[in-house]
Design a protein around this motif. Structure first.
Motif, PDB file in Angstrom:
ATOM      1  N   GLY A  40       0.828  -1.195   0.000  1.00  0.00           N
ATOM      2  CA  GLY A  40       0.000   0.000   0.000  1.00  0.00           C
ATOM      3  C   GLY A  40       0.861   1.242   0.000  1.00  0.00           C
ATOM      4  N   VAL A  41       0.215   2.403   0.095  1.00  0.00           N
ATOM      5  CA  VAL A  41       0.907   3.684   0.088  1.00  0.00           C
ATOM      6  C   VAL A  41       0.412   4.520   1.247  1.00  0.00           C
ATOM      7  N   THR A 119      -5.968  -5.481   9.951  1.00  0.00           N
ATOM      8  CA  THR A 119      -5.364  -5.229   8.642  1.00  0.00           C
ATOM      9  C   THR A 119      -3.948  -4.691   8.829  1.00  0.00           C
ATOM     10  N   HIS A 120      -3.170  -4.725   7.761  1.00  0.00           N
ATOM     11  CA  HIS A 120      -1.794  -4.222   7.832  1.00  0.00           C
ATOM     12  C   HIS A 120      -1.742  -2.714   8.024  1.00  0.00           C
ATOM     13  N   ASP A 121      -2.811  -2.022   7.724  1.00  0.00           N
ATOM     14  CA  ASP A 121      -2.866  -0.592   7.980  1.00  0.00           C
ATOM     15  C   ASP A 121      -2.737  -0.307   9.474  1.00  0.00           C
ATOM     16  N   GLU A 122      -3.177  -1.272  10.328  1.00  0.00           N
ATOM     17  CA  GLU A 122      -3.084  -1.125  11.784  1.00  0.00           C
ATOM     18  C   GLU A 122      -1.852  -1.824  12.352  1.00  0.00           C
ATOM     19  N   GLY A 123      -1.063  -2.455  11.482  1.00  0.00           N
ATOM     20  CA  GLY A 123       0.090  -3.229  11.913  1.00  0.00           C
ATOM     21  C   GLY A 123       1.395  -2.456  11.771  1.00  0.00           C
ATOM     22  N   ALA A 125       3.737  -2.461   9.413  1.00  0.00           N
ATOM     23  CA  ALA A 125       4.009  -1.847   8.114  1.00  0.00           C
ATOM     24  C   ALA A 125       3.231  -0.552   7.923  1.00  0.00           C
ATOM     25  N   GLY A 126       1.947  -0.577   8.241  1.00  0.00           N
ATOM     26  CA  GLY A 126       1.123   0.612   8.055  1.00  0.00           C
ATOM     27  C   GLY A 126       1.573   1.776   8.919  1.00  0.00           C
ATOM     28  N   PHE A 127       1.788   1.514  10.213  1.00  0.00           N
ATOM     29  CA  PHE A 127       2.211   2.584  11.114  1.00  0.00           C
ATOM     30  C   PHE A 127       3.610   3.080  10.766  1.00  0.00           C
ATOM     31  N   ARG A 141       5.635   3.778  -0.093  1.00  0.00           N
ATOM     32  CA  ARG A 141       5.022   2.546  -0.553  1.00  0.00           C
ATOM     33  C   ARG A 141       5.575   1.400   0.288  1.00  0.00           C
ATOM     34  N   TRP A 142       4.679   0.676   0.954  1.00  0.00           N
ATOM     35  CA  TRP A 142       5.125  -0.401   1.838  1.00  0.00           C
ATOM     36  C   TRP A 142       4.730  -1.767   1.292  1.00  0.00           C
ATOM     37  N   GLN A 143       5.527  -2.751   1.660  1.00  0.00           N
ATOM     38  CA  GLN A 143       5.282  -4.140   1.288  1.00  0.00           C
ATOM     39  C   GLN A 143       5.542  -5.015   2.500  1.00  0.00           C
TER      40      GLN A 143
END
Length: 301
Positions: A40-41, A119-123, A125-127, A141-143
């Protein structure tokens, strides 16, 4: 005062530790990995967002290969610079531009896979991506290339090949080494091979190795198991520091996190909650390298 080593305590308390370990395995809920897109971005002109990358699957759960692109993988000889010569779409996905995209890859075990949040947005990577975007003024941009239950050897063999071109790779490993009672000397060799494998995949990429969490303070672990695992975790963390010192472009990031904060842990008392991942990401963001190329305007807020 002489403090017994982790090895001596493990031998002396082996019967008690075995019983406590079995009870912990039965009693701690088995939480799933974070669901949804594994790329995501964050940041950019449109603010934080989660945007699936073309050809990247959603989380397959613990039984599948995490984040495997459905198209052909990027070869290890591709450029990982910021000039766009690697064929990656470097736009921020938000309809605007705030400088070249900073590419972040999170590699490792259950915490990298977002166990404990939806979700990864709360994990992690997202943070971490949002923290990096706020600090650099760049879209990030994260992976995620991670799977619950993996150790360093499995990560090297099965997850490193999934890495896409990146400007930094954050490695979150070690807890499964701890639970498997992996010896520090063996772990040292395996971690060095992991670093070498990442470099073969992405030549020259900076690597941030997240330090071991403060397992000796985990409330879900009873004594004396907590104390013994805490000592063993320090020994593995010492190995991580040594490997980082001996490799150019590798940084060890101490995991100074306030685990006593209310709501830090997920329901299993072992993995972070969204609050825990946020605190951890804030600590790790300080170790991230400066993004290559000219910076865009700072992100407000």
């Amino acid at each position: 005062m002489i403090v017994p080593s982790a090895g001596l305590l493990t031998v002396a308390l082996a019967p008690v530790l075995a019983v406590q370990g079995m009870r912990i395995r039965r009693g701690i809920p088995r939480l799933p990995e974070a669901a949804g897109p594994r790329t995501g971005v964050a940041g950019g002109a449109g603010g934080a967002s989660v945007v699936p990358s073309a050809g990247v699957s959603e989380s397959p759960g613990a039984g599948g290969a995490a984040g495997a692109p459905s198209g052909g993988p990027h070869g290890s000889g591709g450029s990982n610079g910021s000039g766009g010569s690697d064929g990656i779409d470097r736009s921020d996905g938000s309809g605007g531009a705030a400088g070249p995209v900073f590419r972040l890859a999170v590699l490792g075990e259950s915490t990298a896979a977002g166990v404990g949040v939806a979700t990864h947005d709360e994990g992690l990577a997202g943070f971490l991506a949002r923290e990096a975007a706020a600090r650099t003024g760049r879209p990030v941009r994260w992976q995620v290339a991670a799977r619950s239950g993996v150790n360093t050897r499995t990560t090297t063999a099965e997850l490193v090949p999934l890495l896409e071109p990146a400007d930094v790779v954050v490695v979150a490993l070690g807890v499964n080494e701890l639970l498997e009672l992996n010896r520090p000397r063996r772990f040292r060799g395996e971690l060095r091979e992991l670093v070498a494998a990442v470099r073969r995949r992405l030549p020259g990429v900076p690597i941030v190795v997240a330090g071991m969490p403060p397992v000796g303070r985990f409330p879900a672990l009873p004594q004396p198991l907590r104390a013994v695992l805490g000592l063993r975790a320090r020994a593995l963390d010492h190995v991580m520091r040594d490997v980082a010192r001996g490799a150019e472009g590798v940084v060890h990031a101490t995991a100074e996190v306030p685990i006593e904060t209310a709501g830090f842990f997920a329901s299993d008392g072992f993995h972070p909650s969204a609050t825990g991942y946020r605190h951890w990401a804030e600590a790790l963001a300080c170790a991230l390298p400066d993004p290559p190329g000219p910076a865009g305007p700072p992100v407000a807020g």
